[in-house]
Design an enzyme around this catalytic site. Structure first.
Site, mmCIF file in Angstrom:
data_model
loop_
_atom_site.group_PDB
_atom_site.id
_atom_site.type_symbol
_atom_site.label_atom_id
_atom_site.label_comp_id
_atom_site.label_asym_id
_atom_site.label_seq_id
_atom_site.Cartn_x
_atom_site.Cartn_y
_atom_site.Cartn_z
ATOM 1 N N SER A 67 0.845 -1.201 0.000
ATOM 2 C CA SER A 67 0.000 0.000 0.000
ATOM 3 C C SER A 67 0.879 1.249 0.000
ATOM 4 O O SER A 67 2.099 1.176 0.160
ATOM 5 C CB SER A 67 -0.926 0.014 1.222
ATOM 6 O OG SER A 67 -0.190 0.322 2.396
ATOM 7 N N SER A 69 0.868 3.747 2.222
ATOM 8 C CA SER A 69 0.862 4.446 3.509
ATOM 9 C C SER A 69 2.230 4.986 3.910
ATOM 10 O O SER A 69 2.318 5.875 4.757
ATOM 11 C CB SER A 69 0.336 3.529 4.617
ATOM 12 O OG SER A 69 1.251 2.497 4.909
ATOM 13 N N LYS A 124 5.141 0.600 9.463
ATOM 14 C CA LYS A 124 4.952 2.024 9.745
ATOM 15 C C LYS A 124 6.236 2.541 10.396
ATOM 16 O O LYS A 124 7.175 1.809 10.651
ATOM 17 C CB LYS A 124 3.777 2.268 10.702
ATOM 18 C CG LYS A 124 2.451 1.634 10.300
ATOM 19 C CD LYS A 124 1.793 2.320 9.118
ATOM 20 C CE LYS A 124 0.450 1.661 8.793
ATOM 21 N NZ LYS A 124 -0.169 2.252 7.579
ATOM 22 N N SER A 227 -2.887 6.997 5.641
ATOM 23 C CA SER A 227 -2.375 5.904 6.452
ATOM 24 C C SER A 227 -3.292 5.699 7.656
ATOM 25 O O SER A 227 -3.497 6.611 8.457
ATOM 26 C CB SER A 227 -0.946 6.210 6.937
ATOM 27 O OG SER A 227 -0.524 5.252 7.881
#
Length: 262
Positions: A67, A69, A124, A227
């Site tokens: 993704s 994010s 993250k 995100s």
């Protein structure tokens, strides 16, 4: 799909076949005789599976970014390597730490098991450490009352969607990195879950303020308005940590990204 568990089961099965062959059946075969199929397709794979299992479980594990994010640091399609031992040695499958080495630091890009569904791996940036007070108000991050150092740089063009995001250079601890904000996105946090230690967070129209509990971490994506992270689903417990991302080893769409991790 729990690939670590599948690999562990394959290791046990091929290891058992390998042991039976070495201890008994190999001695009964003629020196130049053909190997039976269960040896050729079972036991013979044991050394390869053992090497892969050790490398993947204790040293390095590959991941693919699914993704956006973490744009602009990581792009969709990046293949990255994750250091599995930098935060300590963990038992495979159950992910239990048996030897402590280092703790995550602010600014680290970390892979972890998603708290709402531990079968999924997420990636993250570490923003809050245990005991920190994290405030994300009006799209500006403050840690323990001190604003994170940021400077505006050239806007970022999303090549596939052809729109611009405001881009900043930020410094968190020893780490300098880039992050994105979309001027037309709201400051409030939508779709907030009922997560453990939810009482540690206060939400308002400008964002969220959280006190990170002991043994937990507060994670955010660099693509801040695209995100869903600790702002919405809460804290990452220490036992969910997988490892520290440190290297892009392949991107089929852009080979120039190999090694570019900053």
């Amino acid at each position: 799909m729990n690939f670590a568990l599948i690999l562990f089961v394959l290791l046990l099965v091929t290891g058992a076949l390998y042991a039976v062959d070495v201890l008994k059946f190999r001695k009964l075969r003629s020196k130049n005789g053909p190997e039976p199929l269960w040896v050729e397709w079972g036991a013979s794979f044991f050394p390869v599976i053992l090497i892969v299992f050790v490398l993947r479980s204790f040293l390095f594990e590959p991941f693919k970014i699914p993704s956006g994010s973490m744009i602009p640091t990581l792009l969709v399609g990046d293949f990255i390597l994750v250091n599995k031992f930098t935060y300590g040695i963990r038992l495979p499958v159950i992910n239990k730490k048996i030897i402590s080495i280092n703790n995550p630091e602010r600014g680290d890009v970390m892979v972890f098991r998603y708290p709402e569904d531990p079968s999924l791996d997420y990636i993250k940036r570490v923003v809050g450490l245990p005991g920190d007070t994290i405030a994300y108000q009006n799209k500006r991050l403050t840690i323990n009352g001190k604003p994170v150092e940021m400077s505006k740089i050239a806007d970022y063009l999303h090549p596939e969607r052809l729109y611009y995001s405001e881009q900043y250079s930020a410094k968190m601890g020893k780490v300098e990195h880039r992050l994105l904000n979309d001027t037309d996105a709201p400051a409030f946090i939508p779709d907030v879950a009922r997560f453990p230690y939810r009482e540690n967070c206060t939400y308002n129209a400008a964002g969220v303020t959280c006190k990170v509990p002991d043994g937990h971490y507060f994670m955010m994506g660099d693509n801040r308005d695209n995100s869903r992270d600790s702002r919405a689903w809460g804290f990452v417990p220490e036992q969910n940590i997988v490892g520290k991302a440190f290297f892009i080893w392949l991107n089929f769409s852009d080979l120039s990204r190999v090694g570019s991790f900053k």
